[in-house]
Design an enzyme around this catalytic site. Structure first.
Site: not given
Length: 426
Positions: A22-23, A117, A122, A305, A397
């Site tokens: 995903k990242n 999220c 951030r 994560d 997601r």
């Protein structure tokens, strides 16, 4: 509204195939904007975040063709307007990567403040610092971030903190800048390396990715390419922990074992057997789980994560464990949900003290964010009784076919609507 209903107590057995990362995908898809040709991206996970970022590019003018479930062809040559509006951008944090890609392509970008999220504040100050050194000015107005430059010129950028997002965004902005860019104190995560390899496959000159110094020699043009994304280390780690939590025996396929080293080390410390093969790992546990301490760190440290998932495992281990969150603020919001299932966890700032309990008990809980949602699934699988998980959109997601993959391993998991009788009788 949909929920997951999980009847716990079944140990997981069998094999699971890990999807693309995903990242990496949410950085590589925006990077396609920089190309002067069509890009074919393979091993893309079929998840909500990927669909959102692809839709954003489509709305900006890109032609997107889904070749199959895990392959997209993207033609970015029709993108003329470097603006990404709030309606889609608000759903995901990684939409900020559009800033670097659009700035690198058009020398200007206008992107809505990102969502995703909620882990507390951030900031993107390091992103903007990097853009500034490359020659761009920025402003924020009406919820939109505006960056523009007469031209981008390479520079020497030292990141005050190790930031994956800033590293990605600066790389994207710098690959077509005039001259050389040096990023010091750069993030070293596997998806940073994957992004660099993708950019290089288009003709960029990016060196040093995976170390804390990345050097980029700017080029004038980037061509189309075909590229396959790396496997998802966090999805792999999630299934590894689930196998351990249920006392199961699972082979996790399509992985890069080196990316899993910090996770594997902690599982072994907890008395879980992990056998490594060329592109798979086998995780099995027959004995008692041992306590251990975990501190999240930038790669190659233990990934933030994976923090909620490992906390579930520690909550049913013998003894007292300490989890220190050194990356994000506010990442222990899931703890209250675990307490509803009988976990004994106390939190003080960025430190959680976990007293292992004999067993967790099923309860109604919610997914407070993506990885916390994965942790709730693991807790439900290991628990006695039935668990109902709400807000599952967070989970979807980032996890492809999560119900189908767990069910194939023997989990009793179903997706139901909230007005389904099975939920009403909880």
């Amino acid at each position: 509204m949909e929920k997951f209903v999980i009847h716990g107590g079944n140990s997981l057995h069998g094999e699971v195939h890990i999807s693309g990362a995903k990242n990496a995908a949410v950085a590589i898809i925006p990077a396609v904007i920089l190309s002067d040709g069509v890009c074919r991206i393979e091993n893309i996970p079929n998840i909500m975040d990927v669909n959102i970022i692809a839709t954003i590019l489509h709305e900006m003018g890109a032609k997107i063709t889904r070749v199959n479930k895990s392959t997209l062809e993207i033609d970015p040559t029709h993108i003329k307007n470097p603006v990404a509006t709030y309606e889609l951008v608000r759903h995901m944090r990684a939409s900020c990567y559009l800033l670097g890609a659009l700035l690198g392509k058009f020398s200007r970008a206008e992107v809505a403040l990102p969502g995703g999220c909620d882990f507390g504040v951030r900031p993107i100050d390091q992103h903007l610092k990097g853009f500034g050194i490359l020659g761009a000015e920025h402003s924020v107005a009406g919820g939109m971030i505006n960056v523009k430059a007469d031209k981008l010129v390479g520079g020497h950028i030292y990141l005050d903190v190790v930031s994956v997002g800033a590293t990605v965004n600066i790389m994207l902005a710098a690959v077509k800048a005039e001259g050389k860019t040096i990023i010091e104190n750069a993030a070293k995560e596997p998806h940073i390396v994957d992004l660099a390899n993708f950019l290089n496959s288009m003709g960029a000159d990016v060196r040093g990715a995976g170390t804390d110094v990345i050097k980029i020699n700017g080029v004038k043009h980037l061509n189309g390419t075909t590229y396959s994304i790396i496997p998802d280390q966090i999805e792999a780690g999630t299934y590894m922990v689930a196998a351990a939590a249920t006392g199961g025996d699972v082979i996790v396929r399509n992985v890069i074992t080196k990316h899993l080293e910090s996770i594997t080390a902690k599982l072994r410390e907890m008395n879980v057997q992990v056998d490594e093969y060329e592109d798979s790992v086998r995780v099995h546990r027959t004995g008692t789980l041992h306590r251990c301490n975990v501190k999240t760190m930038p790669h190659p440290g233990f990934p933030t994560d994976m923090q909620p998932q490992i906390a579930v495992l520690l909550s049913i281990a013998n003894g007292t464990s300490i989890v220190t969150e050194a990356v994000w603020d506010n990442r222990f919001r899931y703890v209250e949900e675990l307490r509803r299932m009988g976990a004994e966890i106390s939190v003080d700032g960025k430190i959680a003290v976990i007293e292992g309990v004999k067993e967790l008990i099923g309860a109604p809980v919610k997914a407070t964010d993506l990885r916390a949602g994965a942790a709730m699934i693991i807790a439900a699988l290991a628990a006695k009784g039935t668990t109902y998980i709400e807000d599952i959109q967070h989970i979807e997601r980032g996890y492809e076919d999560v119900v189908e993959k767990f069910a194939a391993l023997g989990a009793d998991i179903k997706r139901v609507y909230s007005n389904d009788p099975v939920v009403q009788t909880a």
